[in-house]
Write a protein that holds these residues in place. Structure first.
Motif, PDB file in Angstrom:
ATOM      1  N   LEU A   1     -37.197 -45.626  46.752  1.00  0.00           N
ATOM      2  CA  LEU A   1     -37.990 -44.443  46.399  1.00  0.00           C
ATOM      3  C   LEU A   1     -38.833 -44.685  45.155  1.00  0.00           C
ATOM      4  O   LEU A   1     -39.985 -44.266  45.073  1.00  0.00           O
TER       5      LEU A   1
ATOM      6  N   TYR B   1     -42.237 -46.139  45.426  1.00  0.00           N
ATOM      7  CA  TYR B   1     -43.337 -45.294  45.914  1.00  0.00           C
ATOM      8  C   TYR B   1     -43.617 -44.112  45.019  1.00  0.00           C
ATOM      9  O   TYR B   1     -44.607 -43.422  45.204  1.00  0.00           O
TER      10      TYR B   1
ATOM     11  N   VAL C   1     -46.888 -41.620  45.300  1.00  0.00           N
ATOM     12  CA  VAL C   1     -46.645 -40.309  45.907  1.00  0.00           C
ATOM     13  C   VAL C   1     -46.968 -39.190  44.940  1.00  0.00           C
ATOM     14  O   VAL C   1     -47.611 -38.194  45.293  1.00  0.00           O
TER      15      VAL C   1
ATOM     16  N   GLU D   1     -45.665 -34.515  52.113  1.00  0.00           N
ATOM     17  CA  GLU D   1     -45.086 -35.767  51.646  1.00  0.00           C
ATOM     18  C   GLU D   1     -44.434 -35.576  50.273  1.00  0.00           C
ATOM     19  O   GLU D   1     -43.306 -35.982  50.043  1.00  0.00           O
TER      20      GLU D   1
ATOM     21  N   LYS E   1     -41.266 -33.467  50.580  1.00  0.00           N
ATOM     22  CA  LYS E   1     -40.168 -34.270  51.110  1.00  0.00           C
ATOM     23  C   LYS E   1     -39.590 -35.150  50.022  1.00  0.00           C
ATOM     24  O   LYS E   1     -38.383 -35.262  49.855  1.00  0.00           O
ATOM     25  N   PHE E   2     -40.493 -35.773  49.309  1.00  0.00           N
ATOM     26  CA  PHE E   2     -40.108 -36.697  48.260  1.00  0.00           C
ATOM     27  C   PHE E   2     -39.242 -36.007  47.202  1.00  0.00           C
ATOM     28  O   PHE E   2     -38.194 -36.495  46.793  1.00  0.00           O
TER      29      PHE E   2
ATOM     30  N   LEU F   1     -35.822 -35.010  48.573  1.00  0.00           N
ATOM     31  CA  LEU F   1     -34.955 -36.178  48.694  1.00  0.00           C
ATOM     32  C   LEU F   1     -34.369 -36.544  47.332  1.00  0.00           C
ATOM     33  O   LEU F   1     -33.178 -36.803  47.190  1.00  0.00           O
TER      34      LEU F   1
ATOM     35  N   ASP G   1     -31.661 -34.217  46.414  1.00  0.00           N
ATOM     36  CA  ASP G   1     -30.442 -34.526  47.171  1.00  0.00           C
ATOM     37  C   ASP G   1     -29.690 -35.701  46.562  1.00  0.00           C
ATOM     38  O   ASP G   1     -28.466 -35.671  46.425  1.00  0.00           O
TER      39      ASP G   1
END
Ligand code: COA
Ligand code: COA
Lengths: 334, 334
Positions: free
Chosen positions: A61, A64, A68, A77, A80-81, A84, A87
């Motif tokens: 991750l 990127y 991102v 995107e 989502k990033f 994540l 989480d």
């Protein structure tokens, strides 16, 4: 007489009832102990596997993250990033909590001193008690150090001076051991404070080898006053740390968080702002020692101990001042 | 790019499966941990109660033992008495065995240094490993001490001398900690050997304060040779102790006792009779040190350290000679 022996035999028979029960309990205990150690090994293994794989995801991750966040292809995107990432953070917090009840490995220093003995506590109460003991130990030894250094200011016995300095070597050395145990059990004590106690051990050891010379007597008074002052500051520190410890414990036990966390913070800031001037005065005393010893190193009878001690006091001054000064902005951010 | 994030998300979902399992295992674990600690407390409590009551029976019996054994009323009384005594012994042995898998309390010394951390091992393998580590630690430090003392014999640097002596202070101090841990875990190491290491710590500390004077240089060579010799003896001791340790372990694991116990004894006696001359030579070296220091104390430039060191070496000589000499008849009796 025979009656007495008979009554002893009766007693033993009575005891045997209890013993049978104890034997059964103990049997249960050993079986469970075995099972527990298996479960423990399993948990530790799986946990470290989870850690490992989370680490891989995180590093992927990270690669990127710049692209991102700066120029995302679309909103989804970015969303989502971020989801994540959240989480991952939550999962890591969960793993940390799990780890609290699992045994932790000792560091190298503890392994050398104690060997492969397990020093981790598996529950909060024991951890609390250990920290509490640690603070009380420091207080007790500061009181003794205060007593001895005042005595040394009045009396002037070489043997008493040496006993005092040897006590300091032992005290700081013991602190490094206890602090390593605290560290194993998840204390966030900063590296510098542990380094501080290693340096203090070395400093006291060098003091021990300083012969009973003219230069020693030129510095002796200042040194003893320094320890008197430091012991006093230790007492203030104890009050502050003990206050934090008990308040944090109470916080953990109650659940009306909002009010009490604020209460805690306001108490902490009051405690800290009372303590800090005394700390900084202590640090300047260390600088003053370094300076006085530097001057003394030009004395005709100067020993090698003098520049070394001067240097060590300077290091202590720098490290303490920097670390304590960094604590304040850090606490403001939290 | 988006694909990468998706694959990360997939990875995390896969991991979650494992995590759920880990969570369940961990839950089991914490429940069992709780139960185990209850069982443990119960065992410890009942065991100490058994001990207490056995103690009462024993002391009652003791009162009558003289009259019963010397002029028993009849044979049956004597028989009963002996049977009861045997029962008591067996019960005590059973309790001792139970205790092996229960946590033991640390002594005062460990409590002061380490605080209230539990250092008892609950199984034989860990105990064995710890002892093995302890012996290897001693060997490693003897090798370092040997290297340093030989270097000191060649070079003549005050700072290296002091580093060496400081290492000795640290080494003996660490030994006392590790030996206390061994003691908690049921080692039958004699009180004298622990006292020996405390006295050696004190002796090294006094050496550390001995200034760089004429008298020091008169004694320095002899001192360094002493440490060279002692390190060599340590190596022999290591071979012997390690041999005992591994053979005893093998004995405990196999079960054809009769042959191997005899084999062990013959090995032990051979090892011991090889070792003893070297040990006694070391003790006489200590006596010689005491004597040389005593002579030196009449030197015009004598410091207070000299008679103190002389006295400490004398104590070491006396204690070592007595204790080692007592080991032989004791082993013959066993
Ligand atoms: C500045 C100071 C008051 C901040 O204390 P704090 O509010 O507890 O600081 P932190 O929140 O960073 O503490 C993190 C942890 O380190 C511990 N800690 C902080 N300073 C410590 C110190 N000097 N020694 C030992 N432990 C310390 C805390 O108790 C806490 O432990 P925990 O994680 O088990 O709860 C404290 O570091 C201090 O007293 N420093 C001065 C020490 C000093 O100068 N000594 C020489 C005397 S001149
Ligand atoms: C004489 C000697 C060889 C006998 O050793 P031994 O056969 O193991 O003696 P014991 O049966 O009494 O040993 C009982 C326990 O004490 C331990 N022990 C004995 N001497 C010890 C010592 N000097 N240091 C540490 N542990 C020792 C043994 O390992 C054994 O441990 P365990 O109960 O965990 O198995 C041994 O005591 C020894 O080496 N002494 C000399 C030490 C000395 O003089 N040092 C100074 C150098 S000059």
């Amino acid at each position: 007489n025979l009656g007495d022996i008979d009554s002893c035999i009766q007693d033993l028979i009575d005891l045997t009832e209890d013993y049978k029960q104890l034997e059964a309990t103990h049997k249960d205990y050993t079986v469970q102990l075995e099972q527990l150690s298996e479960l423990q090994t399993k948990c530790v293994k799986n946990l470290s596997h989870q850690r490992y794989r989370l680490g891989i995801i995180k590093s992927t991750l990270k690669k990127y993250s710049v692209t991102v966040l700066i120029k995302p292809k679309d909103e989804s995107e970015k969303e989502k990033f971020e989801l994540l990432n959240k989480d991952l953070m939550r999962r890591q917090a969960q793993l940390n909590e799990m780890e609290e009840s699992l045994p932790k490995k000792s560091g190298t220093y503890l392994k050398i001193i104690l060997g492969s003995v397990n020093v981790s506590f598996l529950n909060k109460q024991e951890r609390f008690k250990y920290k509490d003991d640690y603070e009380k130990f420091k207080l007790a030894l500061s009181a003794i150090a205060m007593g001895l250094s005042v005595t040394n200011l009045i009396a002037n016995l070489r043997i008493l001076d040496l006993a005092f300095v040897f006590l300091m070597v032992w005290y700081y050395c013991t602190l490094t051991i206890r602090e390593s145990i605290l560290r194993v059990n998840g204390s966030r004590i900063k590296g510098w404070w542990r380094a501080h106690h290693f340096i203090s051990t070395a400093l006291s050891a060098v003091l021990l080898t300083w012969p009973d010379s003219t230069t020693y007597h030129l510095f002796r008074h200042q040194l003893m006053w320094f320890y008197v002052y430091i012991s006093f500051v230790q007492y203030l520190q104890f009050r502050y740390q003990q206050g934090c410890l008990y308040r944090l414990k109470a916080l953990g036990e109650r659940h009306d968080m909002d009010i009490t966390i604020e209460g805690f913070h306001s108490w902490m800031w009051r405690g800290l702002s009372f303590l800090l001037p005394f700390l900084y005065l202590g640090y300047f005393y260390q600088l003053y020692n370094a300076w006085a010893l530097y001057q003394l190193s030009f004395h005709p009878g100067s020993e090698w101990q003098i520049p070394v001690l001067s240097f060590l006091f300077l290091i202590l001054f720098l490290g303490n001042t920097l670390t304590t000064s960094m604590v304040i902005p850090q606490k403001l951010r939290d």
